[in-house]
Design a protein around this motif. Structure first.
Motif, PDB file in Angstrom:
ATOM      1  N   ASN A 114       0.888  -0.921  -0.045  1.00 38.90           N
ATOM      2  CA  ASN A 114      -0.080   0.455   0.518  1.00 38.90           C
ATOM      3  C   ASN A 114       1.083   1.559  -0.130  1.00 38.90           C
ATOM      4  O   ASN A 114       0.417   2.153  -1.497  1.00 38.90           O
ATOM      5  CB  ASN A 114      -1.173  -0.270   1.481  1.00 38.90           C
ATOM      6  CG  ASN A 114      -2.087  -0.514   1.320  1.00 38.90           C
ATOM      7  OD1 ASN A 114      -2.681  -1.369  -0.462  1.00 38.90           O
ATOM      8  ND2 ASN A 114      -2.684  -1.224   2.043  1.00 38.90           N
ATOM      9  N   LEU A 163       2.771   0.871  -3.325  1.00 41.65           N
ATOM     10  CA  LEU A 163       2.087   2.128  -4.628  1.00 41.65           C
ATOM     11  C   LEU A 163       1.533   3.772  -4.154  1.00 41.65           C
ATOM     12  O   LEU A 163       0.610   4.408  -5.192  1.00 41.65           O
ATOM     13  CB  LEU A 163       0.257   1.371  -4.740  1.00 41.65           C
ATOM     14  CG  LEU A 163       0.367  -0.054  -5.408  1.00 41.65           C
ATOM     15  CD1 LEU A 163      -0.763  -0.685  -5.129  1.00 41.65           C
ATOM     16  CD2 LEU A 163       0.892   0.127  -5.984  1.00 41.65           C
ATOM     17  N   HIS A 179       3.864   6.328  -5.038  1.00 35.17           N
ATOM     18  CA  HIS A 179       4.103   6.244  -6.360  1.00 35.17           C
ATOM     19  C   HIS A 179       3.075   7.384  -7.183  1.00 35.17           C
ATOM     20  O   HIS A 179       3.774   8.002  -7.821  1.00 35.17           O
ATOM     21  CB  HIS A 179       3.805   4.753  -6.633  1.00 35.17           C
ATOM     22  CG  HIS A 179       5.349   4.670  -8.076  1.00 35.17           C
ATOM     23  ND1 HIS A 179       6.654   4.976  -8.130  1.00 35.17           N
ATOM     24  CD2 HIS A 179       4.836   4.922  -9.337  1.00 35.17           C
ATOM     25  CE1 HIS A 179       6.788   5.363  -9.389  1.00 35.17           C
ATOM     26  NE2 HIS A 179       5.769   4.884 -10.576  1.00 35.17           N
ATOM     27  N   ASP A 180       2.164   7.233  -6.836  1.00 38.06           N
ATOM     28  CA  ASP A 180       1.476   8.839  -7.379  1.00 38.06           C
ATOM     29  C   ASP A 180       2.077  10.040  -7.107  1.00 38.06           C
ATOM     30  O   ASP A 180       3.246  10.387  -6.494  1.00 38.06           O
ATOM     31  CB  ASP A 180       0.046   8.681  -6.498  1.00 38.06           C
ATOM     32  CG  ASP A 180      -0.860   8.075  -6.962  1.00 38.06           C
ATOM     33  OD1 ASP A 180      -1.242   7.154  -7.553  1.00 38.06           O
ATOM     34  OD2 ASP A 180      -1.974   7.216  -6.367  1.00 38.06           O
ATOM     35  N   ALA A 213       1.007   2.535 -10.883  1.00 39.12           N
ATOM     36  CA  ALA A 213       1.908   1.643 -10.167  1.00 39.12           C
ATOM     37  C   ALA A 213       0.617   0.626  -9.988  1.00 39.12           C
ATOM     38  O   ALA A 213      -0.283   0.472  -9.421  1.00 39.12           O
ATOM     39  CB  ALA A 213       2.240   1.933  -9.075  1.00 39.12           C
ATOM     40  N   VAL A 214       1.134  -0.370 -10.199  1.00 40.63           N
ATOM     41  CA  VAL A 214       0.113  -1.836 -10.002  1.00 40.63           C
ATOM     42  C   VAL A 214       0.822  -3.061 -10.085  1.00 40.63           C
ATOM     43  O   VAL A 214       2.194  -2.844  -9.619  1.00 40.63           O
ATOM     44  CB  VAL A 214      -0.280  -2.550 -11.453  1.00 40.63           C
ATOM     45  CG1 VAL A 214      -0.945  -1.458 -12.566  1.00 40.63           C
ATOM     46  CG2 VAL A 214       1.080  -2.583 -12.400  1.00 40.63           C
ATOM     47  N   VAL A 215       0.399  -4.099  -8.887  1.00 38.01           N
ATOM     48  CA  VAL A 215       0.866  -5.528  -8.778  1.00 38.01           C
ATOM     49  C   VAL A 215      -0.228  -6.742  -9.343  1.00 38.01           C
ATOM     50  O   VAL A 215      -1.228  -6.111  -9.349  1.00 38.01           O
ATOM     51  CB  VAL A 215       0.140  -5.430  -7.115  1.00 38.01           C
ATOM     52  CG1 VAL A 215       1.061  -6.560  -6.319  1.00 38.01           C
ATOM     53  CG2 VAL A 215       0.763  -4.208  -6.143  1.00 38.01           C
ATOM     54  N   ARG A 221      -3.913  -5.022  -7.777  1.00 37.06           N
ATOM     55  CA  ARG A 221      -4.153  -3.168  -7.077  1.00 37.06           C
ATOM     56  C   ARG A 221      -3.394  -2.523  -7.744  1.00 37.06           C
ATOM     57  O   ARG A 221      -2.511  -3.149  -9.064  1.00 37.06           O
ATOM     58  CB  ARG A 221      -2.827  -3.656  -6.034  1.00 37.06           C
ATOM     59  CG  ARG A 221      -3.766  -2.576  -5.064  1.00 37.06           C
ATOM     60  CD  ARG A 221      -3.277  -2.776  -3.090  1.00 37.06           C
ATOM     61  NE  ARG A 221      -4.350  -3.801  -2.508  1.00 37.06           N
ATOM     62  CZ  ARG A 221      -3.596  -3.631  -1.028  1.00 37.06           C
ATOM     63  NH1 ARG A 221      -2.521  -3.228  -0.403  1.00 37.06           N
ATOM     64  NH2 ARG A 221      -4.619  -5.207  -1.117  1.00 37.06           N
ATOM     65  N   ALA A 222      -4.378  -1.357  -7.986  1.00 36.88           N
ATOM     66  CA  ALA A 222      -3.183  -0.576  -8.587  1.00 36.88           C
ATOM     67  C   ALA A 222      -3.747   1.018  -8.299  1.00 36.88           C
ATOM     68  O   ALA A 222      -3.900   0.728  -7.329  1.00 36.88           O
ATOM     69  CB  ALA A 222      -4.197  -0.297  -9.808  1.00 36.88           C
ATOM     70  N   ASN A 223      -2.263   2.013  -8.117  1.00 36.44           N
ATOM     71  CA  ASN A 223      -2.757   2.489  -7.503  1.00 36.44           C
ATOM     72  C   ASN A 223      -3.613   3.385  -8.729  1.00 36.44           C
ATOM     73  O   ASN A 223      -4.539   3.746  -9.349  1.00 36.44           O
ATOM     74  CB  ASN A 223      -1.629   4.026  -7.156  1.00 36.44           C
ATOM     75  CG  ASN A 223      -0.829   3.879  -8.884  1.00 36.44           C
ATOM     76  OD1 ASN A 223      -1.303   4.195  -9.676  1.00 36.44           O
ATOM     77  ND2 ASN A 223       0.897   4.972  -8.284  1.00 36.44           N
ATOM     78  N   ILE A 257       5.458  -6.388  -8.617  1.00 40.95           N
ATOM     79  CA  ILE A 257       5.166  -4.978  -8.742  1.00 40.95           C
ATOM     80  C   ILE A 257       5.363  -4.031  -9.280  1.00 40.95           C
ATOM     81  O   ILE A 257       6.742  -3.899  -9.747  1.00 40.95           O
ATOM     82  CB  ILE A 257       5.185  -4.264  -7.144  1.00 40.95           C
ATOM     83  CG1 ILE A 257       4.783  -5.083  -6.137  1.00 40.95           C
ATOM     84  CG2 ILE A 257       4.602  -2.190  -7.319  1.00 40.95           C
ATOM     85  CD1 ILE A 257       4.966  -4.254  -4.239  1.00 40.95           C
ATOM     86  N   THR A 290       6.645  -0.634 -11.432  1.00 47.71           N
ATOM     87  CA  THR A 290       5.952   1.227 -11.231  1.00 47.71           C
ATOM     88  C   THR A 290       6.421   1.605 -12.937  1.00 47.71           C
ATOM     89  O   THR A 290       7.397   1.328 -13.514  1.00 47.71           O
ATOM     90  CB  THR A 290       6.777   1.519 -10.072  1.00 47.71           C
ATOM     91  OG1 THR A 290       8.283   0.928 -10.281  1.00 47.71           O
ATOM     92  CG2 THR A 290       6.620   1.056  -9.012  1.00 47.71           C
TER      93      THR A 290
END
Length: 290
Positions: free
Chosen positions: A99, A102, A105-106, A110-112, A121-123, A252, A254
């Motif tokens: 968490n 992600l 990195h905003d 970024a994705v998992v 998961r994704a931001n 992950i 990025t």
């Protein structure tokens, strides 16, 4: 992608992994600390390896954790590695680390991903790139290879599609060959057969000469999104020395801006989204079903 007949029994399975890693019996025996004669007996079924030897051989052969369990079971032993859902209490620290990465990195995406290239998961910035994708492709589990290469996915908006497609298929092919994962083999066959987006002028074109200068450090993802042409390069991060299958199979990815325009657009988008709590982002922090 050509499939081989899967061997049965611990001996043939170990031999197949050894050949997959291009190792001779002598080389593997020396690395493992056993005699080549004993390894030969194990591979031919004349000797039954101990549980410790199976694990040592798997370690030297760099066999993925899930497949190590298969080797152990083929030899008559219980699996050595558990697969714990990320929602369990004992995974809390790893979950928090993901968490933080992600969110931190905003404003860049970024994705998992799991071992089958499914999006876990994704931001918020990553979700912003998915506007216009077919709803069918966004039904869990969302597969990023399908998402990127399907004509109703991101493909029509990827400006260097032929180049990016070659990169993704090469990555998927290498991963399938390395892991001998049937799901990845099937996925490769599926996505490599997708037709090119309608209207693409030259499917076999290489990088656009306008963007192919000597300063390029990696194959970029050039995509139309957020009303602009964005360009990214990416990096892959994995957990070091995991002892659980769930963590071992997570990657992950990025994405970083490859030019100033991309960075400016993403910063502006992120600032606007933070002011509007109703902006898209429902999947942020959501783990899709297996």
């Amino acid at each position: 992608m050509r499939r081989q007949i899967r061997p049965q029994g611990i001996g043939p399975m170990l031999r197949e992994w050894r050949k997959r890693r291009n190792l001779s019996q002598l080389a593997l025996a020396l690395q493992t600390g056993i005699s080549s004669r004993h390894l030969s007996f194990v591979e031919t079924g004349r000797a039954v390896p101990s549980r410790d030897l199976v694990l040592r051989l798997a370690e030297q052969l760099d066999v993925p954790m899930r497949q190590r369990n298969s080797l152990l079971m083929a030899a008559g032993y219980a699996p050595a590695y558990e697969e714990t859902p990320i929602s369990e209490a004992q995974m809390a620290q790893a979950d928090e680390a993901i968490n933080r990465l992600l969110a931190g990195h905003d404003p860049y995406p970024a994705v998992v991903l799991d071992s089958a290239s499914n999006l876990r998961r994704a931001n918020r910035s990553a979700m912003a790139l998915l506007d216009g994708v077919s709803a069918e492709l966004l039904r869990p589990p969302v597969n990023v290879m399908r998402l990127a290469l399907h004509p109703e996915g991101l493909a029509p908006r990827i400006l260097n599609f032929a180049e990016w497609r070659m990169h993704l298929l090469g990555r998927l092919r290498r991963e399938a060959a390395f892991t001998d994962d049937e799901c990845l083999l099937s996925l490769y066959d599926e996505v490599s057969a997708y037709r090119y987006p309608q209207g693409m002028a030259d499917p076999e074109r290489s990088t656009d000469p306008e963007h192919a200068d000597g300063r390029q450090i990696a194959i970029p993802l050039r995509i139309e999104a957020l009303g602009s042409e964005l360009s990214f390069f990416s990096a892959l991060t994995m957990f070091a020395a995991p002892v659980d299958i769930t963590l071992a199979e997570l990657t992950i990815e990025t994405f970083y801006p490859a030019d100033t325009r991309t960075a400016t657009v993403l910063h502006s988008y992120y600032q606007a989204v933070n002011k509007d709590e109703s902006a898209p982002g429902e999947l942020v922090g959501h783990w899709t079903a297996p």
